[in-house]
Scaffold this motif. Structure first.
Motif, PDB file in Angstrom:
ATOM      1  N   THR A 153      88.354  16.091  45.263  1.00 19.74           N
ATOM      2  CA  THR A 153      87.225  17.742  45.139  1.00 19.74           C
ATOM      3  C   THR A 153      87.451  18.443  43.486  1.00 19.74           C
ATOM      4  OG1 THR A 153      87.732  18.051  47.704  1.00 19.74           O
ATOM      5  CG2 THR A 153      86.766  20.423  46.226  1.00 19.74           C
ATOM      6  N   ILE A 154      86.644  18.162  42.959  1.00 18.15           N
ATOM      7  CA  ILE A 154      86.759  19.219  41.703  1.00 18.15           C
ATOM      8  C   ILE A 154      86.022  20.476  42.570  1.00 18.15           C
ATOM      9  CG2 ILE A 154      85.246  19.478  39.165  1.00 18.15           C
ATOM     10  CD1 ILE A 154      85.315  16.353  39.197  1.00 18.15           C
ATOM     11  N   ALA A 155      86.791  21.581  42.399  1.00 15.15           N
ATOM     12  CA  ALA A 155      86.777  22.676  42.549  1.00 15.15           C
ATOM     13  C   ALA A 155      86.926  24.035  41.740  1.00 15.15           C
ATOM     14  CB  ALA A 155      88.413  23.644  43.424  1.00 15.15           C
ATOM     15  N   HIS A 156      85.301  24.307  42.413  1.00 15.24           N
ATOM     16  CA  HIS A 156      85.127  25.561  41.255  1.00 15.24           C
ATOM     17  C   HIS A 156      85.224  27.236  41.873  1.00 15.24           C
ATOM     18  CE1 HIS A 156      83.437  22.694  37.469  1.00 15.24           C
ATOM     19  NE2 HIS A 156      83.291  22.261  39.010  1.00 15.24           N
ATOM     20  N   SER A 157      86.376  26.849  42.715  1.00 21.21           N
ATOM     21  CA  SER A 157      85.956  28.436  43.257  1.00 21.21           C
ATOM     22  C   SER A 157      87.418  28.171  43.677  1.00 21.21           C
ATOM     23  CB  SER A 157      85.019  28.737  43.956  1.00 21.21           C
ATOM     24  OG  SER A 157      85.274  28.309  45.098  1.00 21.21           O
ATOM     25  N   GLN A 158      88.056  29.431  44.282  1.00 18.24           N
ATOM     26  CA  GLN A 158      88.897  29.543  44.923  1.00 18.24           C
ATOM     27  C   GLN A 158      88.886  29.202  46.371  1.00 18.24           C
ATOM     28  OE1 GLN A 158      91.914  30.770  42.382  1.00 18.24           O
ATOM     29  NE2 GLN A 158      93.002  29.744  44.197  1.00 18.24           N
ATOM     30  N   ALA A 159      87.757  30.089  47.190  1.00 18.71           N
ATOM     31  CA  ALA A 159      86.890  29.157  48.008  1.00 18.71           C
ATOM     32  C   ALA A 159      87.268  27.817  48.719  1.00 18.71           C
ATOM     33  CB  ALA A 159      86.489  29.724  48.735  1.00 18.71           C
ATOM     34  N   GLU A 160      86.631  26.992  47.653  1.00 16.44           N
ATOM     35  CA  GLU A 160      86.756  25.694  47.088  1.00 16.44           C
ATOM     36  C   GLU A 160      87.994  24.653  47.201  1.00 16.44           C
ATOM     37  OE1 GLU A 160      83.204  22.345  45.156  1.00 16.44           O
ATOM     38  OE2 GLU A 160      84.290  24.558  44.473  1.00 16.44           O
ATOM     39  N   ALA A 161      89.004  25.051  46.310  1.00 13.33           N
ATOM     40  CA  ALA A 161      90.432  24.190  46.492  1.00 13.33           C
ATOM     41  C   ALA A 161      90.846  24.508  47.472  1.00 13.33           C
ATOM     42  CB  ALA A 161      90.535  25.503  45.041  1.00 13.33           C
ATOM     43  N   GLU A 162      90.811  25.997  48.164  1.00 12.43           N
ATOM     44  CA  GLU A 162      91.676  26.214  49.262  1.00 12.43           C
ATOM     45  C   GLU A 162      90.781  24.751  50.611  1.00 12.43           C
ATOM     46  OE1 GLU A 162      92.395  30.327  50.030  1.00 12.43           O
ATOM     47  OE2 GLU A 162      92.921  31.020  48.074  1.00 12.43           O
ATOM     48  N   ASP A 163      90.035  25.335  50.365  1.00 12.91           N
ATOM     49  CA  ASP A 163      88.809  24.274  51.473  1.00 12.91           C
ATOM     50  C   ASP A 163      89.641  22.809  51.586  1.00 12.91           C
ATOM     51  OD1 ASP A 163      87.953  27.006  53.186  1.00 12.91           O
ATOM     52  OD2 ASP A 163      85.964  25.904  52.268  1.00 12.91           O
ATOM     53  N   ALA A 164      89.290  22.540  50.088  1.00 16.25           N
ATOM     54  CA  ALA A 164      90.252  21.278  50.730  1.00 16.25           C
ATOM     55  C   ALA A 164      91.506  21.174  50.196  1.00 16.25           C
ATOM     56  CB  ALA A 164      89.427  21.013  48.824  1.00 16.25           C
ATOM     57  N   VAL A 165      92.419  21.674  50.428  1.00 21.34           N
ATOM     58  CA  VAL A 165      93.571  21.762  50.890  1.00 21.34           C
ATOM     59  C   VAL A 165      93.654  21.502  52.116  1.00 21.34           C
ATOM     60  CG1 VAL A 165      95.443  23.110  50.718  1.00 21.34           C
ATOM     61  CG2 VAL A 165      94.679  22.125  48.939  1.00 21.34           C
ATOM     62  N   ARG A 166      93.184  22.058  53.220  1.00 19.16           N
ATOM     63  CA  ARG A 166      92.634  22.406  54.209  1.00 19.16           C
ATOM     64  C   ARG A 166      92.603  21.330  55.586  1.00 19.16           C
ATOM     65  NH1 ARG A 166      91.344  27.891  52.944  1.00 19.16           N
ATOM     66  NH2 ARG A 166      93.415  29.123  53.662  1.00 19.16           N
ATOM     67  N   ALA A 167      91.694  20.503  54.390  1.00 22.00           N
ATOM     68  CA  ALA A 167      91.235  19.409  54.751  1.00 22.00           C
ATOM     69  C   ALA A 167      91.604  17.864  54.731  1.00 22.00           C
ATOM     70  CB  ALA A 167      89.680  19.464  53.952  1.00 22.00           C
ATOM     71  N   ILE A 168      92.279  18.229  53.936  1.00 23.60           N
ATOM     72  CA  ILE A 168      94.389  16.768  54.053  1.00 23.60           C
ATOM     73  C   ILE A 168      94.576  17.394  54.450  1.00 23.60           C
ATOM     74  CG2 ILE A 168      95.276  16.288  52.309  1.00 23.60           C
ATOM     75  CD1 ILE A 168      93.526  16.956  49.620  1.00 23.60           C
ATOM     76  N   PHE A 169      95.360  18.628  54.840  1.00 26.18           N
ATOM     77  CA  PHE A 169      96.639  18.163  55.414  1.00 26.18           C
ATOM     78  C   PHE A 169      95.844  18.861  57.588  1.00 26.18           C
ATOM     79  CE2 PHE A 169      98.798  19.439  51.353  1.00 26.18           C
ATOM     80  CZ  PHE A 169      99.794  19.037  51.942  1.00 26.18           C
ATOM     81  N   SER A 170      94.420  18.974  57.149  1.00 30.45           N
ATOM     82  CA  SER A 170      94.145  18.396  59.142  1.00 30.45           C
ATOM     83  C   SER A 170      94.379  17.180  59.766  1.00 30.45           C
ATOM     84  CB  SER A 170      92.702  18.069  58.690  1.00 30.45           C
ATOM     85  OG  SER A 170      92.153  17.554  58.452  1.00 30.45           O
ATOM     86  N   VAL A 171      95.182  16.235  59.017  1.00 28.26           N
ATOM     87  CA  VAL A 171      95.446  15.020  60.206  1.00 28.26           C
ATOM     88  C   VAL A 171      97.283  14.744  59.724  1.00 28.26           C
ATOM     89  CG1 VAL A 171      93.674  13.342  59.656  1.00 28.26           C
ATOM     90  CG2 VAL A 171      95.373  13.727  57.602  1.00 28.26           C
ATOM     91  N   PRO A 172      98.635  14.348  60.357  1.00 30.52           N
ATOM     92  CA  PRO A 172      99.563  14.463  60.065  1.00 30.52           C
ATOM     93  C   PRO A 172     100.585  13.375  59.244  1.00 30.52           C
ATOM     94  CG  PRO A 172      99.089  13.924  62.523  1.00 30.52           C
ATOM     95  CD  PRO A 172      98.030  13.808  61.419  1.00 30.52           C
ATOM     96  N   ASP A 173     100.630  14.102  58.536  1.00 29.75           N
ATOM     97  CA  ASP A 173     101.873  13.866  57.355  1.00 29.75           C
ATOM     98  C   ASP A 173     100.805  13.180  56.452  1.00 29.75           C
ATOM     99  OD1 ASP A 173     104.467  12.609  59.321  1.00 29.75           O
ATOM    100  OD2 ASP A 173     103.183  11.094  60.175  1.00 29.75           O
ATOM    101  N   ALA A 174     100.309  14.086  56.153  1.00 32.62           N
ATOM    102  CA  ALA A 174      98.560  14.128  54.614  1.00 32.62           C
ATOM    103  C   ALA A 174     100.324  14.496  53.785  1.00 32.62           C
ATOM    104  CB  ALA A 174      97.840  15.091  55.308  1.00 32.62           C
ATOM    105  N   GLN A 175      99.383  14.337  52.759  1.00 29.14           N
ATOM    106  CA  GLN A 175      99.635  14.723  51.682  1.00 29.14           C
ATOM    107  C   GLN A 175      99.012  14.693  50.380  1.00 29.14           C
ATOM    108  OE1 GLN A 175     103.792  12.412  49.046  1.00 29.14           O
ATOM    109  NE2 GLN A 175     103.747  11.756  51.362  1.00 29.14           N
ATOM    110  N   ALA A 176      98.819  15.619  49.549  1.00 26.79           N
ATOM    111  CA  ALA A 176      97.722  16.010  47.914  1.00 26.79           C
ATOM    112  C   ALA A 176      98.047  16.077  46.598  1.00 26.79           C
ATOM    113  CB  ALA A 176      97.187  17.267  48.742  1.00 26.79           C
ATOM    114  N   VAL A 177      97.372  15.663  45.683  1.00 19.35           N
ATOM    115  CA  VAL A 177      97.799  15.965  44.750  1.00 19.35           C
ATOM    116  C   VAL A 177      97.226  17.330  43.975  1.00 19.35           C
ATOM    117  CG1 VAL A 177      97.851  14.539  42.076  1.00 19.35           C
ATOM    118  CG2 VAL A 177      98.472  13.816  44.343  1.00 19.35           C
ATOM    119  N   VAL A 178      97.430  17.881  43.313  1.00 17.39           N
ATOM    120  CA  VAL A 178      96.668  18.973  42.855  1.00 17.39           C
ATOM    121  C   VAL A 178      96.462  18.487  40.887  1.00 17.39           C
ATOM    122  CG1 VAL A 178      96.037  21.224  42.743  1.00 17.39           C
ATOM    123  CG2 VAL A 178      96.492  20.462  44.856  1.00 17.39           C
ATOM    124  N   GLU A 179      95.718  18.866  40.125  1.00 22.21           N
ATOM    125  CA  GLU A 179      96.025  18.492  39.101  1.00 22.21           C
ATOM    126  C   GLU A 179      94.665  19.124  38.114  1.00 22.21           C
ATOM    127  OE1 GLU A 179      95.350  13.978  38.715  1.00 22.21           O
ATOM    128  OE2 GLU A 179      93.680  14.033  38.540  1.00 22.21           O
TER     129      GLU A 179
END
Length: 415
Positions: A153-179
């Motif tokens: 997700t290329i997030a252009h708003s705070q809400a979009e970034a937060e939604d992307a993070v929550r979507a990734i961590f909605s499954v067990p043992d998830a990891q995210a890279v933010v760049e």
């Protein structure tokens, strides 16, 4: 030789078509395959586990296995096939971490001085949310695992970034890279690798979002142009500062890289930087690049497996190639399936690679998100785009999604 191709999408259709032109290949098998591949190879449905694929290779007495799709690579199919004595083209399970684990991959780039975006990796949702809440926009949020070219997700708003993070961590043992969000032209360089040497294929450019103008959700890719214009200086940086360094680093860490290395790059004002590595042919990049290959793919693959790859073995046409992807309604969400498909005849230098297709009786129908990849070649990119769009428009496919601006980032216009 008798070659087994593992996979059943448009990329594998392109691999099989390329093998069908290889003088050294006498027979092609594909598992599970698809209706388009079935016109060129014997399709053998069955489990895609390392054990099952090893049994299949033994039953069919194959001389070479080419693994197209990423999931079997991450599961260790190359390890199993090699242990059983079969020449298998692709990275081992450990080497395939370059794609399968973005957290590990980013750390590998840092260890080896490979230029990439500034980033942080997270295994905790709250830490990731705190980071994106304090980071300037736009910001890129990535699922660290395999997501078939999506999960970004290329997030252009705070809400979009937060939604992307929550979507990734909605499954067990998830990891995210933010760049950081890098600016410039995005380009893909594929390379044949034998553990020591990397021989580049012509650069290409995919168009990732579903809608024209580079807007909308990310997809696995909606269209490709090849070759993409890259300066000699940047190509030298890619070869010496990225590909060669990556192969040295992998070898030094005890996991030599054999197969196709996909370098997704951003041509920034500071030079080329790695967006991500993938451990196989890109899809749909393979559908644009492989039709230009003038040498024997099976012999190249064997040379890589044996550690004997020579640059002169890899020869490409100077022509241009363009791919237009036709996706089902609803993609990249829940795609509509069972849509009748009517494919027009193709001319010399044209292909319709099947990806999400199936047979219902005697009727070809859609069965996935990205259904077809229409490819054409010509002496110029504008001419190739014109041929590809004319062929795509001739496909009978109700409700197909198709971007009309492929090549537009560099001002290419279909003739």
């Amino acid at each position: 030789m008798k070659v087994l191709v593992v996979g059943g999408g448009g990329r594998e259709h392109a691999i099989v078509e390329t093998l069908s032109r290889a003088p050294s290949v006498s027979e092609i098998l594909c598992t599970p395959g698809n209706p388009g591949i079935a016109a060129l190879a014997l399709c053998l449905p069955g489990p895609q586990t390392p054990a099952a694929l090893t049994v299949l290779a033994r039953q069919e007495s194959v001389d070479l296995v080419i693994v197209g799709s990423e999931a079997p690579l991450a599961d260790g199919v190359i390890n199993a096939l090699t242990a059983a004595g079969f020449p298998a083209f692709g990275p081992t399970q450990a080497a395939a971490r370059l794609e399968g684990d973005k957290t590990w991959s980013k750390a590998f780039m840092l260890r080896n001085g490979i230029p990439t975006a500034d980033h942080r990796s997270f295994a905790d949702v709250d830490e990731a949310l705190a980071y994106v809440q304090s980071h300037p926009l736009p910001i890129v949020v990535k699922d660290a695992g395999l997501r078939a070219g999506k999960g970004v997700t290329i997030a252009h708003s705070q809400a979009e970034a937060e939604d992307a993070v929550r979507a990734i961590f909605s499954v067990p043992d998830a990891q995210a890279v933010v760049e950081e969000f890098m600016t410039g032209q995005e380009v893909t360089v594929l390379a044949f690798c034998d553990g020591v040497r990397a021989v580049m294929m012509p650069p290409s450019q995919d168009h990732k979002t579903i809608f024209a103008g580079d807007v909308g959700p990310m997809t696995g890719g909606m269209g490709v142009i090849c070759p993409f214009p890259v300066s000699d200086a940047d190509l030298q940086t890619v070869q010496q500062g990225i590909l060669d360094v990556a192969l040295r680093g992998m070898a030094q860490e005890g996991t030599p890289y054999i197969g196709v290395l996909y370098a997704g790059l951003m041509l920034t004002s500071e030079g080329p930087k790695v967006v991500e590595f993938n451990a196989r042919f890109g899809d749909p990049e393979a559908q644009a690049v492989l039709p230009l290959l003038d040498s024997d793919l099976a012999q190249i693959a064997l040379a890589c497996v044996r550690g004997e790859l020579l640059a002169e073995q890899v020869r490409f046409s100077p022509d241009a190639s363009a791919v237009i992807v036709l996706a089902a309604p609803g993609y990249p969400g829940d795609p509509e399936k069972g849509i009748p498909l009517n494919l027009p005849p193709t001319g010399e230098g044209e292909h319709i690679f099947q990806a999400g297709t199936a047979m219902q009786g005697n009727q070809l129908v859609s069965s996935g998100g990205r259904v077809l990849a229409v490819q054409a070649r010509a002496a110029s990119l504008n001419a190739a785009l014109g041929r590809a769009y004319r062929l795509a428009d001739a496909v009978g496919f109700a409700g197909a999604q198709m971007r009309r601006d492929i090549g537009g980032r560099i001002g290419a216009r279909p003739e």
